[in-house]
Design a protein around this motif. Structure first.
Motif, PDB file in Angstrom:
ATOM      1  N   ILE A  27       0.833  -1.203   0.000  1.00 26.21           N
ATOM      2  CA  ILE A  27       0.000   0.000   0.000  1.00 26.21           C
ATOM      3  C   ILE A  27       0.868   1.254   0.000  1.00 26.21           C
ATOM      4  O   ILE A  27       0.595   2.229  -0.715  1.00 26.21           O
ATOM      5  N   LEU A  28       1.951   1.238   0.788  1.00 26.81           N
ATOM      6  CA  LEU A  28       2.851   2.393   0.833  1.00 26.81           C
ATOM      7  C   LEU A  28       3.563   2.605  -0.501  1.00 26.81           C
ATOM      8  O   LEU A  28       3.931   3.747  -0.832  1.00 26.81           O
ATOM      9  N   LYS A  29       3.767   1.563  -1.242  1.00 26.51           N
ATOM     10  CA  LYS A  29       4.348   1.716  -2.582  1.00 26.51           C
ATOM     11  C   LYS A  29       3.506   2.688  -3.403  1.00 26.51           C
ATOM     12  O   LYS A  29       4.040   3.569  -4.102  1.00 26.51           O
ATOM     13  N   LYS A  30       2.183   2.546  -3.304  1.00 26.95           N
ATOM     14  CA  LYS A  30       1.295   3.452  -4.025  1.00 26.95           C
ATOM     15  C   LYS A  30       1.199   4.808  -3.331  1.00 26.95           C
ATOM     16  O   LYS A  30       1.321   5.855  -3.974  1.00 26.95           O
ATOM     17  N   ALA A  31       1.023   4.790  -2.017  1.00 32.56           N
ATOM     18  CA  ALA A  31       0.816   6.041  -1.279  1.00 32.56           C
ATOM     19  C   ALA A  31       2.024   6.968  -1.372  1.00 32.56           C
ATOM     20  O   ALA A  31       1.876   8.194  -1.453  1.00 32.56           O
ATOM     21  N   LEU A  32       3.221   6.417  -1.366  1.00 29.62           N
ATOM     22  CA  LEU A  32       4.446   7.212  -1.379  1.00 29.62           C
ATOM     23  C   LEU A  32       5.083   7.305  -2.764  1.00 29.62           C
ATOM     24  O   LEU A  32       6.158   7.868  -2.911  1.00 29.62           O
ATOM     25  N   ARG A  33       4.414   6.689  -3.756  1.00 24.34           N
ATOM     26  CA  ARG A  33       4.909   6.689  -5.139  1.00 24.34           C
ATOM     27  C   ARG A  33       6.325   6.100  -5.218  1.00 24.34           C
ATOM     28  O   ARG A  33       7.233   6.666  -5.832  1.00 24.34           O
ATOM     29  N   ILE A  34       6.490   4.952  -4.588  1.00 25.80           N
ATOM     30  CA  ILE A  34       7.768   4.241  -4.649  1.00 25.80           C
ATOM     31  C   ILE A  34       7.896   3.596  -6.023  1.00 25.80           C
ATOM     32  O   ILE A  34       7.028   2.815  -6.418  1.00 25.80           O
ATOM     33  N   PRO A  35       8.947   3.883  -6.775  1.00 27.29           N
ATOM     34  CA  PRO A  35       9.078   3.275  -8.109  1.00 27.29           C
ATOM     35  C   PRO A  35       9.346   1.781  -8.027  1.00 27.29           C
ATOM     36  O   PRO A  35       9.874   1.282  -7.020  1.00 27.29           O
ATOM     37  N   ASP A  45      -7.355 -11.856   1.646  1.00 28.94           N
ATOM     38  CA  ASP A  45      -8.759 -11.598   1.301  1.00 28.94           C
ATOM     39  C   ASP A  45      -9.441 -10.791   2.402  1.00 28.94           C
ATOM     40  O   ASP A  45     -10.242  -9.880   2.126  1.00 28.94           O
ATOM     41  N   ALA A  46      -9.133 -11.107   3.650  1.00 26.67           N
ATOM     42  CA  ALA A  46      -9.719 -10.356   4.765  1.00 26.67           C
ATOM     43  C   ALA A  46      -9.233  -8.902   4.750  1.00 26.67           C
ATOM     44  O   ALA A  46     -10.007  -7.978   5.027  1.00 26.67           O
ATOM     45  N   ILE A  47      -7.978  -8.703   4.414  1.00 28.98           N
ATOM     46  CA  ILE A  47      -7.441  -7.351   4.317  1.00 28.98           C
ATOM     47  C   ILE A  47      -8.099  -6.589   3.166  1.00 28.98           C
ATOM     48  O   ILE A  47      -8.424  -5.396   3.291  1.00 28.98           O
ATOM     49  N   ARG A  48      -8.329  -7.266   2.063  1.00 26.72           N
ATOM     50  CA  ARG A  48      -8.996  -6.609   0.931  1.00 26.72           C
ATOM     51  C   ARG A  48     -10.397  -6.140   1.322  1.00 26.72           C
ATOM     52  O   ARG A  48     -10.843  -5.061   0.900  1.00 26.72           O
ATOM     53  N   THR A  49     -11.078  -6.910   2.129  1.00 33.73           N
ATOM     54  CA  THR A  49     -12.410  -6.509   2.598  1.00 33.73           C
ATOM     55  C   THR A  49     -12.319  -5.230   3.414  1.00 33.73           C
ATOM     56  O   THR A  49     -13.140  -4.308   3.260  1.00 33.73           O
ATOM     57  N   LYS A  64     -11.620  -2.231   1.031  1.00 33.16           N
ATOM     58  CA  LYS A  64     -12.805  -1.794   0.287  1.00 33.16           C
ATOM     59  C   LYS A  64     -13.753  -1.006   1.181  1.00 33.16           C
ATOM     60  O   LYS A  64     -14.369  -0.027   0.732  1.00 33.16           O
ATOM     61  N   ARG A  65     -13.838  -1.405   2.444  1.00 37.07           N
ATOM     62  CA  ARG A  65     -14.783  -0.764   3.364  1.00 37.07           C
ATOM     63  C   ARG A  65     -14.239   0.537   3.948  1.00 37.07           C
ATOM     64  O   ARG A  65     -14.960   1.528   4.064  1.00 37.07           O
ATOM     65  N   GLU A  66     -12.951   0.554   4.306  1.00 44.02           N
ATOM     66  CA  GLU A  66     -12.413   1.689   5.054  1.00 44.02           C
ATOM     67  C   GLU A  66     -11.353   2.506   4.314  1.00 44.02           C
ATOM     68  O   GLU A  66     -11.136   3.672   4.656  1.00 44.02           O
ATOM     69  N   PHE A  67     -10.713   1.907   3.306  1.00 48.84           N
ATOM     70  CA  PHE A  67      -9.643   2.605   2.588  1.00 48.84           C
ATOM     71  C   PHE A  67      -9.817   2.380   1.083  1.00 48.84           C
ATOM     72  O   PHE A  67      -8.949   1.781   0.432  1.00 48.84           O
ATOM     73  N   PRO A  68     -10.911   2.831   0.513  1.00 50.78           N
ATOM     74  CA  PRO A  68     -11.216   2.524  -0.890  1.00 50.78           C
ATOM     75  C   PRO A  68     -10.148   2.993  -1.867  1.00 50.78           C
ATOM     76  O   PRO A  68     -10.014   2.409  -2.957  1.00 50.78           O
ATOM     77  N   ALA A  69      -9.390   4.008  -1.512  1.00 47.22           N
ATOM     78  CA  ALA A  69      -8.344   4.503  -2.414  1.00 47.22           C
ATOM     79  C   ALA A  69      -7.259   3.454  -2.654  1.00 47.22           C
ATOM     80  O   ALA A  69      -6.517   3.539  -3.647  1.00 47.22           O
ATOM     81  N   TYR A  70      -7.189   2.462  -1.762  1.00 52.13           N
ATOM     82  CA  TYR A  70      -6.150   1.432  -1.878  1.00 52.13           C
ATOM     83  C   TYR A  70      -6.740   0.031  -2.110  1.00 52.13           C
ATOM     84  O   TYR A  70      -6.021  -0.964  -2.023  1.00 52.13           O
ATOM     85  N   ALA A  71      -8.001  -0.019  -2.454  1.00 48.36           N
ATOM     86  CA  ALA A  71      -8.665  -1.307  -2.644  1.00 48.36           C
ATOM     87  C   ALA A  71      -8.125  -2.064  -3.848  1.00 48.36           C
ATOM     88  O   ALA A  71      -8.220  -3.291  -3.908  1.00 48.36           O
ATOM     89  N   ASP A  72      -7.551  -1.329  -4.809  1.00 43.57           N
ATOM     90  CA  ASP A  72      -7.067  -1.977  -6.031  1.00 43.57           C
ATOM     91  C   ASP A  72      -5.576  -2.311  -5.978  1.00 43.57           C
ATOM     92  O   ASP A  72      -4.999  -2.771  -6.971  1.00 43.57           O
TER      93      ASP A  72
END
Length: 412
Positions: A133-141, A180-184, A187-195
């Motif tokens: 998730i931090l890879k996306k949030a911090l734009r880690i190449p 799978d539990a983390i993905r749930t 999706k519920r609490e951090f939709p910006a990182y659901a993908d």
């Protein structure tokens, strides 16, 4: 202060990180300027265990690799090889306090995980998910991401083959249920990182730690089981006593002046002997080759000794850090000569910013650290490691770790 570790649920862990970073540009107090995120350089990159490794160092198994937040902090500061805390079937230990002394060289009486096995799995999965998730949030190449989680298991064959330990290993190989539990939650609490893509295979490799005095036949059977039955790339951690009593005492006492160190003869007598080690390494190398897995050794385990200074409880303690470095260098060179410099060695014995480039140039990889990052500066010390490696590579015009190794003999 509580003597018990209290893991955070995944949603609280991620909320803490994202909110702290949003408000302060820090994560668990680590300032953004210490985060490792180069724009394009791939000169440290290596391939290990069929995976990409963006930097050739990280934390060794220890008290600082059993909680998700510690693993995340190490990763943020540039560690890409994460040797997770050693787990075993006995997961309800009462750890004496204090259990660690880092005044100079390191000493500890803490030798296994402080969490239940189920908690350890949860912490490792949570850390794995968060760094993706931090890879996306911090734009880690992508070039700076390649991360390997290395399981560490012990200490007996019966324990490793027990149902709870088999479940732990299988969960680390395939954590689909936990992911799978983390993905749930995402999706519920951090939709910006659901993908965010979070691979379910957390680890395909393991480092084996055995008790001092473990019979060589049992060490070999453990390695054989992990390679054959679990198809894991396997490293076996060896003890510094393998260098021999006279050599170890000569280096520590005569050459370096550690005259207060008292290593009982039984420590040497009960540990793996030189000819046994050569046979074990040859046998497991052949087994791994037949099963298309990788085999290597880790140098080194801590050094057991009498608790003379009584700063910590108990009659025996385990030494790590800079005093262990010269003993392990001697053992490294001796083993490499015995195997015509073909032996893969993962390093952990007094590594720091001063010697890491020399270790990599000598062919040790990855280099893992415990004592150095348990001192003031903590994970921030990894930024010094990166600077040191950069300088060493630039000095010889090296564009890769392999190039650095080839240049090393000319610099000695």
């Amino acid at each position: 202060m509580s003597g018990h570790l209290k893991p955070l649920p995944f949603n609280r862990l991620l909320s803490w990180i994202l909110e702290e970073y949003s408000h302060n540009k820090t994560v668990f107090g680590i300032p953004e300027r210490w985060f490792y995120r180069p724009e394009s350089s791939q000169k440290y990159h290596a391939k290990l265990f069929d995976q990409s490794l963006a930097t050739p160092f990280g934390p060794a198994a220890g008290p600082h690799t059993q909680m998700a937040q510690n693993i995340i902090c190490a990763w943020l500061c540039g560690a890409r090889f994460i040797e997770l805390k050693t787990v075993q079937i006995m997961d309800n230990l009462d750890i004496p306090r204090p259990c660690i002394d880092m005044t100079d060289e390191g000493y500890n009486v803490e030798w296994s995980q402080e969490l239940a096995l189920e908690q350890s799995i949860s912490e490792y999965v949570n850390a794995w998910a968060v760094i993706h998730i931090l890879k996306k949030a911090l734009r880690i190449p992508d070039t700076a991401f390649g991360t390997i989680f290395n399981m560490s298991v012990g200490y007996t064959l019966d324990g490793i083959q027990s149902a709870p330990m088999q479940s732990f290993i299988n969960s680390m190989k395939d954590a689909s249920t936990q992911i799978d539990a983390i993905r749930t939650v995402l999706k519920r609490e951090f939709p910006a990182y659901a993908d965010v893509d979070i691979p379910s295979a957390i680890s395909n490799n393991v480092t084996v730690s055995t008790m001092h005095g473990c019979p060589p036949e049992e060490i070999e059977r453990i390695g054989d089981h992990l390679v054959r039955d679990h198809s894991l790339h396997t490293l076996i951690k060896l003890n510094p006593t393998l260098a021999g009593k006279d050599t170890v005492n000569h280096i520590l006492k005569d050459k370096l002046g550690y005259d207060y160190i008292n290593i009982p003869d039984t420590v040497f007598d009960n540990d793996l002997q030189w000819t046994q080690a050569l046979s074990l390494i040859s046998s497991l190398t052949n087994t791994a080759r037949r099963h298309q897995r990788h085999f290597g050794i880790k140098l080194s385990n801590t050094l057991a000794m009498a608790n003379v200074q009584k700063k910590l409880p108990g009659d025996e303690l385990y030494m790590s850090g800079r005093a262990l470095f010269p003993v392990t260098v001697h053992l490294f060179n001796k083993l490499q000569k015995a195997f015509d410099h073909t032996l893969h060695v993962s390093w952990s014995a007094g590594a720091d910013a001063v010697n890491i480039a020399a270790l990599l140039a000598a062919g040790a990889m990855p280099v893992t650290v415990a004592t150095d990052i348990l001192k003031p500066g903590g994970y921030g010390r990894f930024t010094q490691y990166i600077n040191t490696i950069d300088s060493a590579m630039d000095a010889v015009g090296a564009t890769s770790l392999e190039h650095l190794r080839k240049q090393a003999p000319q610099q000695r």
